[in-house]
Design an enzyme around this catalytic site. Structure first.
Site, mmCIF file in Angstrom:
data_model
loop_
_atom_site.group_PDB
_atom_site.id
_atom_site.type_symbol
_atom_site.label_atom_id
_atom_site.label_comp_id
_atom_site.label_asym_id
_atom_site.label_seq_id
_atom_site.Cartn_x
_atom_site.Cartn_y
_atom_site.Cartn_z
ATOM 1 N N HIS A 1 40.246 56.344 34.774
ATOM 2 C CA HIS A 1 40.023 56.677 36.203
ATOM 3 C C HIS A 1 41.240 57.300 36.775
ATOM 4 O O HIS A 1 41.550 57.399 38.008
ATOM 5 C CB HIS A 1 39.847 55.233 37.027
ATOM 6 N N THR B 1 37.723 42.895 32.488
ATOM 7 C CA THR B 1 36.964 43.893 33.239
ATOM 8 C C THR B 1 35.332 43.064 33.679
ATOM 9 O O THR B 1 35.175 42.407 32.915
ATOM 10 C CB THR B 1 36.765 45.092 32.825
ATOM 11 N N ALA C 1 44.601 36.540 30.407
ATOM 12 C CA ALA C 1 45.070 37.693 29.337
ATOM 13 C C ALA C 1 46.188 37.282 28.667
ATOM 14 O O ALA C 1 46.406 37.302 27.662
ATOM 15 C CB ALA C 1 45.149 39.004 30.326
HETATM 16 N N1 APR Z 1 42.890 37.401 32.727
HETATM 17 C C1 APR Z 1 41.962 38.177 32.285
HETATM 18 N N2 APR Z 1 41.166 38.494 33.129
HETATM 19 C C2 APR Z 1 41.241 38.349 34.557
HETATM 20 C C3 APR Z 1 42.147 37.668 34.949
HETATM 21 C C4 APR Z 1 43.456 37.176 34.073
HETATM 22 N N3 APR Z 1 44.507 36.744 34.604
HETATM 23 N N4 APR Z 1 42.101 37.636 36.470
HETATM 24 C C5 APR Z 1 41.039 38.219 36.581
HETATM 25 N N5 APR Z 1 40.283 38.558 35.481
HETATM 26 C C6 APR Z 1 39.103 39.194 35.313
HETATM 27 C C7 APR Z 1 38.038 38.966 36.292
HETATM 28 O O1 APR Z 1 37.413 37.575 36.094
HETATM 29 C C8 APR Z 1 37.128 40.233 36.694
HETATM 30 O O2 APR Z 1 36.142 40.009 35.369
HETATM 31 O O3 APR Z 1 39.229 40.648 35.624
HETATM 32 C C9 APR Z 1 38.281 41.312 36.087
HETATM 33 C C10 APR Z 1 38.726 42.079 37.272
HETATM 34 O O4 APR Z 1 37.426 42.676 37.818
HETATM 35 P P1 APR Z 1 37.472 43.981 38.753
HETATM 36 O O5 APR Z 1 38.507 43.730 39.954
HETATM 37 O O6 APR Z 1 35.987 44.424 39.194
HETATM 38 O O7 APR Z 1 38.282 45.034 37.905
HETATM 39 P P2 APR Z 1 37.716 46.206 36.854
HETATM 40 O O8 APR Z 1 36.627 45.548 36.199
HETATM 41 O O9 APR Z 1 38.747 46.638 36.411
HETATM 42 O O10 APR Z 1 37.126 47.047 38.225
HETATM 43 C C11 APR Z 1 36.573 48.365 37.535
HETATM 44 O O11 APR Z 1 36.334 49.370 39.755
HETATM 45 O O12 APR Z 1 36.965 49.630 42.081
HETATM 46 C C12 APR Z 1 36.908 50.155 40.705
HETATM 47 O O13 APR Z 1 38.125 52.013 39.898
HETATM 48 C C13 APR Z 1 38.196 50.664 40.182
HETATM 49 O O14 APR Z 1 38.998 50.479 37.812
HETATM 50 C C14 APR Z 1 38.302 49.613 38.932
HETATM 51 C C15 APR Z 1 36.933 49.498 38.489
#
Ligand code: APR
Length: 247
Positions: A119, A189, A231
């Site tokens: 991204h 994610t 994580a």
């Molecule tokens: N360790 C591991 N995972 C975690 C933790 C942690 N401490 N805390 C939260 N999570 C997980 C959540 O359960 C969730 O599945 O991280 C994930 C965060 O999800 P999103 O906020 O949707 O992040 P992401 O999947 O990276 O979003 C993808 O969306 O808004 C766009 O461009 C933006 O790159 C981003 C994309």
């Protein structure tokens, strides 16, 4: 109960591992996720990252962008054990590279050398007129919107906004990594944002180890071994079994 022994064995056996990371890997570095109860999109309107809105209201959009993406930059956010484990696995020739959806540069700061920023990145600002790219640190973000020093054009962060395409070289590099991987570590994610979310499915030859605090869109359908943990917790458990020192 998390089966860290099997996960560590799969990593030890792998010859071409790759990692696919999202916002969750940086939560314990102090960077909020986008979704979920504390997520950014529950506090800010995602329209600030809508390209049309940005061009129509550059100052308003930049005020929120600065608060979300630049206020924590610089001294505050530091790589955590999970970023460091991936960097160490690369150093050992185990991990081919990291495909990240994150724009926080923490994989690079942890020492990862092959990082594909699906991204883009918040580290550089891109001129929307002449295409010049400069480090965000070269600009005074107290005066918004920042303008290009070369042509006076409107600068935007060098990450993709909703409605923008994936940088072609990042797309190709990600597919190349995924297609040849025999193991894919999917960390933090939701797997909800296309086309990034397709990557674990492109990794057709890979076994998937997923680390997340809760199930994601992958857990039922793509994940082979789910480690329900933060994580950094999972990273420490794996590092111990792999004899990795996370300094
Ligand atoms: N360790 C591991 N995972 C975690 C933790 C942690 N401490 N805390 C939260 N999570 C997980 C959540 O359960 C969730 O599945 O991280 C994930 C965060 O999800 P999103 O906020 O949707 O992040 P992401 O999947 O990276 O979003 C993808 O969306 O808004 C766009 O461009 C933006 O790159 C981003 C994309």
């Amino acid at each position: 109960m998390n089966d860290y022994d099997t996960a560590a064995r799969w990593i030890a056996e792998s010859r071409k591992a790759a990692a696919f990371t999202g916002a969750g890997i940086s939560v314990e570095s102090g960077i909020p996720t986008f979704r979920g109860p504390e997520g950014l999109w529950s506090r800010y309107d995602p329209q600030v990252l809508d390209l049309g809105y940005f061009y129509e209201h550059p100052r308003e959009s930049w005020e929120v962008i600065r608060e979300i993406f630049y206020d924590y930059m610089g001294a505050k956010a530091r790589p955590n054990a999970a970023h460091k484990l991936l960097a160490e696995l690369e150093r050992r020739g185990k991990l081919q590279g990291v495909i990240t959806q994150n724009i926080d540069n923490l994989h690079q700061e942890a020492g990862s050398r092959y990082v594909v920023e699906f991204h883009g990145t918040a580290q550089t600002l891109l001129c929307t007129e002449c295409g010049d790219r400069t480090p965000f640190t070269e600009h005074d973000l107290d005066t918004l919107p920042p303008l290009c020093k070369k042509c006076g054009g409107l600068l935007k962060p060098d990450f993709i906004f909703f409605g923008e395409g994936i940088p072609p070289q990042a797309y190709q590099a990600s597919m190349a990594l995924a297609e040849t991987a025999d193991l894919l570590l999917v960390i933090g994610t939701t797997g909800e944002v296309m086309p990034a979310s397709m990557i674990p499915y492109e990794a057709r030859q890979a076994r998937v180890i997923e680390i997340n605090v809760q199930p994601s869109a992958y857990t039922e359908h793509r994940t082979d071994l789910f480690l329900q943990a933060k994580a950094t917790e999972a990273a420490k458990e794996l590092a111990e079994r792999l004899g990795v020192e996370l300094q």
